[in-house]
Design a protein around this motif. Structure first.
Motif, mmCIF file in Angstrom:
data_model
loop_
_atom_site.group_PDB
_atom_site.id
_atom_site.type_symbol
_atom_site.label_atom_id
_atom_site.label_comp_id
_atom_site.label_asym_id
_atom_site.label_seq_id
_atom_site.Cartn_x
_atom_site.Cartn_y
_atom_site.Cartn_z
ATOM 1 N N GLY A 196 3.452 -4.197 -1.928
ATOM 2 C CA GLY A 196 2.433 -5.055 -2.521
ATOM 3 C C GLY A 196 1.266 -5.279 -1.581
ATOM 4 O O GLY A 196 1.427 -5.396 -0.366
ATOM 5 N N GLY A 197 0.068 -5.348 -2.151
ATOM 6 C CA GLY A 197 -1.132 -5.585 -1.363
ATOM 7 C C GLY A 197 -1.938 -6.733 -1.938
ATOM 8 O O GLY A 197 -1.699 -7.182 -3.055
ATOM 9 N N GLU A 235 8.702 8.085 -0.868
ATOM 10 C CA GLU A 235 7.306 8.155 -1.303
ATOM 11 C C GLU A 235 6.701 6.762 -1.186
ATOM 12 O O GLU A 235 7.314 5.774 -1.586
ATOM 13 C CB GLU A 235 7.224 8.639 -2.749
ATOM 14 C CG GLU A 235 5.805 8.727 -3.279
ATOM 15 C CD GLU A 235 5.768 9.135 -4.736
ATOM 16 O OE1 GLU A 235 4.758 9.728 -5.163
ATOM 17 O OE2 GLU A 235 6.741 8.846 -5.458
ATOM 18 N N TYR A 236 5.505 6.699 -0.634
ATOM 19 C CA TYR A 236 4.797 5.437 -0.419
ATOM 20 C C TYR A 236 3.932 5.128 -1.619
ATOM 21 O O TYR A 236 3.139 5.963 -2.062
ATOM 22 C CB TYR A 236 3.950 5.582 0.841
ATOM 23 C CG TYR A 236 3.072 4.415 1.209
ATOM 24 C CD1 TYR A 236 3.615 3.172 1.492
ATOM 25 C CD2 TYR A 236 1.693 4.577 1.322
ATOM 26 C CE1 TYR A 236 2.802 2.115 1.872
ATOM 27 C CE2 TYR A 236 0.875 3.525 1.705
ATOM 28 C CZ TYR A 236 1.438 2.293 1.970
ATOM 29 O OH TYR A 236 0.632 1.247 2.357
ATOM 30 N N GLU A 237 4.070 3.929 -2.171
ATOM 31 C CA GLU A 237 3.268 3.538 -3.331
ATOM 32 C C GLU A 237 2.667 2.157 -3.094
ATOM 33 O O GLU A 237 3.380 1.183 -2.853
ATOM 34 C CB GLU A 237 4.139 3.505 -4.590
ATOM 35 C CG GLU A 237 3.403 3.040 -5.840
ATOM 36 C CD GLU A 237 4.312 3.016 -7.058
ATOM 37 O OE1 GLU A 237 4.544 1.911 -7.599
ATOM 38 O OE2 GLU A 237 4.798 4.085 -7.460
ATOM 39 N N VAL A 238 1.355 2.070 -3.159
ATOM 40 C CA VAL A 238 0.673 0.785 -3.014
ATOM 41 C C VAL A 238 0.579 0.120 -4.385
ATOM 42 O O VAL A 238 0.234 0.759 -5.377
ATOM 43 C CB VAL A 238 -0.741 0.976 -2.431
ATOM 44 C CG1 VAL A 238 -1.511 -0.343 -2.445
ATOM 45 C CG2 VAL A 238 -0.666 1.518 -1.007
ATOM 46 N N GLY A 254 -0.682 -6.953 -8.784
ATOM 47 C CA GLY A 254 0.724 -6.780 -8.429
ATOM 48 C C GLY A 254 1.628 -6.344 -9.558
ATOM 49 O O GLY A 254 2.814 -6.680 -9.568
ATOM 50 N N MET A 255 1.126 -5.582 -10.501
ATOM 51 C CA MET A 255 1.943 -5.098 -11.618
ATOM 52 C C MET A 255 2.661 -3.818 -11.198
ATOM 53 O O MET A 255 2.046 -2.766 -11.059
ATOM 54 C CB MET A 255 1.075 -4.845 -12.849
ATOM 55 C CG MET A 255 0.367 -6.092 -13.364
ATOM 56 S SD MET A 255 1.514 -7.445 -13.748
ATOM 57 C CE MET A 255 2.412 -6.726 -15.123
ATOM 58 N N VAL A 256 3.941 -3.919 -10.988
ATOM 59 C CA VAL A 256 4.729 -2.775 -10.534
ATOM 60 C C VAL A 256 5.780 -2.439 -11.581
ATOM 61 O O VAL A 256 6.392 -3.340 -12.175
ATOM 62 C CB VAL A 256 5.392 -3.066 -9.171
ATOM 63 C CG1 VAL A 256 6.259 -4.312 -9.232
ATOM 64 C CG2 VAL A 256 6.206 -1.882 -8.676
ATOM 65 N N ASP A 257 5.989 -1.162 -11.836
ATOM 66 C CA ASP A 257 7.019 -0.693 -12.769
ATOM 67 C C ASP A 257 8.365 -0.760 -12.059
ATOM 68 O O ASP A 257 8.625 0.009 -11.137
ATOM 69 C CB ASP A 257 6.698 0.732 -13.219
ATOM 70 C CG ASP A 257 7.763 1.296 -14.156
ATOM 71 O OD1 ASP A 257 8.622 0.523 -14.620
ATOM 72 O OD2 ASP A 257 7.722 2.512 -14.434
ATOM 73 N N ARG A 274 4.137 -14.017 -4.293
ATOM 74 C CA ARG A 274 2.724 -14.396 -4.372
ATOM 75 C C ARG A 274 1.836 -13.204 -4.695
ATOM 76 O O ARG A 274 0.832 -13.343 -5.390
ATOM 77 C CB ARG A 274 2.280 -15.019 -3.043
ATOM 78 C CG ARG A 274 2.710 -16.460 -2.863
ATOM 79 C CD ARG A 274 2.292 -16.995 -1.517
ATOM 80 N NE ARG A 274 3.098 -16.436 -0.442
ATOM 81 C CZ ARG A 274 2.917 -16.683 0.837
ATOM 82 N NH1 ARG A 274 1.913 -17.460 1.233
ATOM 83 N NH2 ARG A 274 3.708 -16.175 1.761
ATOM 84 N N ILE A 275 2.207 -12.028 -4.180
ATOM 85 C CA ILE A 275 1.393 -10.838 -4.446
ATOM 86 C C ILE A 275 2.029 -9.925 -5.489
ATOM 87 O O ILE A 275 1.384 -9.006 -5.979
ATOM 88 C CB ILE A 275 1.106 -10.053 -3.147
ATOM 89 C CG1 ILE A 275 2.404 -9.627 -2.455
ATOM 90 C CG2 ILE A 275 0.259 -10.885 -2.205
ATOM 91 C CD1 ILE A 275 2.184 -8.778 -1.222
ATOM 92 N N LEU A 276 3.308 -10.189 -5.804
ATOM 93 C CA LEU A 276 4.016 -9.425 -6.838
ATOM 94 C C LEU A 276 4.650 -10.416 -7.817
ATOM 95 O O LEU A 276 5.869 -10.592 -7.851
ATOM 96 C CB LEU A 276 5.088 -8.534 -6.202
ATOM 97 C CG LEU A 276 4.608 -7.453 -5.231
ATOM 98 C CD1 LEU A 276 5.795 -6.797 -4.531
ATOM 99 C CD2 LEU A 276 3.773 -6.404 -5.955
#
Length: 292
Positions: free
Chosen positions: A104-105, A141-144, A149-152, A165-167
């Protein structure tokens, strides 16, 4: 590197050995043969890991190599060879194939690029996990995951790094943990034991170079598996959890195997260099009984 859209995914078409032979174009034939080799090699690696785990379990039950050899139908020498080689069983704590490590960023002053939003501590946490994966024979594998912060989460072999807070979507899944979780009030964010009500506030908020973090295996929203989650109250806590996982993977595996769990971690760090000096469990491991 945006998250995949949810919904029905196209199933890959499997081609048999005879199907590869029938491909006329040599480039396409070589490419498809390579894909099948990778696919079968991944299956062989996982079966080897399962066999090694079963042999280790028999050893832990007090069986000798000779007794094990009689049970599984191989020589004592072969049993000894398998127990000293092959994929380490504890690597299943991370995954069974290529890992996706989603980090998360957040936007900060002067940062315009949505993929240049990852802090140095978060990047160091990824590198720690990536090194751990390589040591276990796994690729990553690196994924930003840029704001918001919407992550599958509905993917196999997924590790997620970053606080709620960020995710925020991950935060909703963490809320399903009946033992540990994140909370916030006027004094800031903190971790809590839901059953006792005990609050764990980061000592770093008072100037002490110590932070706390959360480590757990959580259920995917689609109900088809789990993902590994690491998060600190602050960035150093997240890095500390990555160090704890790296240093304690063996004992974690012995305790939980690949089942759901959670615990809180404490880390002491060097404030100027922002490096971890010591990590330890802040709480006992909570195992989710009866859950995969």
């Amino acid at each position: 590197m945006s998250p995949e859209r949810s919904g029905e995914r196209e199933r890959p078409v499997k081609i048999s050995h005879s199907g590869v032979v029938q491909i006329r174009d040599p480039g396409a034939r070589a490419r498809k043969a390579g894909e099948l080799i990778d696919e079968h090699q991944a299956a062989v690696n996982e079966l080897s890991r399962l066999r090694r785990a079963a042999l280790d379990e028999m050893v832990s039950q007090g069986m000798t190599h000779t007794q094990i050899a009689e049970v599984v139908g191989m020589t004592r020498a072969r049993v000894g060879q398998l127990l000293s080689s092959g994929p380490r069983p504890e690597r299943t704590m991370l995954g069974t194939g290529e890992l996706t490590i989603a980090v998360g960023g957040k936007f900060e002053a002067g940062k315009k690029d949505p993929y240049a939003v990852v802090s140095a501590e978060m990047l160091a946490a990824y590198e720690k996990l990536s090194a751990l994966a390589r040591g276990l024979g796994l690729t990553s594998e690196y994924e930003v995951v840029p704001p918001p912060g919407m992550v599958d989460l509905n993917r196999a072999n997924l590790i997620v790094i970053g606080s709620p807070r960020i995710l925020p979507f991950v935060g909703q899944v963490v809320a399903a943990d009946t033992m540990f979780g994140f909370c916030a009030d006027d004094d800031g964010h903190y971790l809590v034991n839901h059953r006792t009500g005990e609050a764990f506030r980061s000592p770093s908020d008072s100037g002490e170079p110590v932070d706390y973090g959360y480590l757990g295996r959580l259920p995917r929203p689609d109900g088809r598996g789990t993902f590994l989650y690491l998060a600190g109250i602050h960035a150093m806590g997240t890095l500390g959890v990555a160090h704890y996982l790296h240093d304690h993977l063996d004992e974690l595996y012995r305790e939980v195997k690949n089942r759901r769990f959670s615990l809180l971690v404490a880390c002491t760090y060097e404030p100027r260099k922002r490096t971890i000096e010591k990590v330890e469990a802040l709480t006992p491991i909570h195992r989710v009984e009866g859950a995969p």
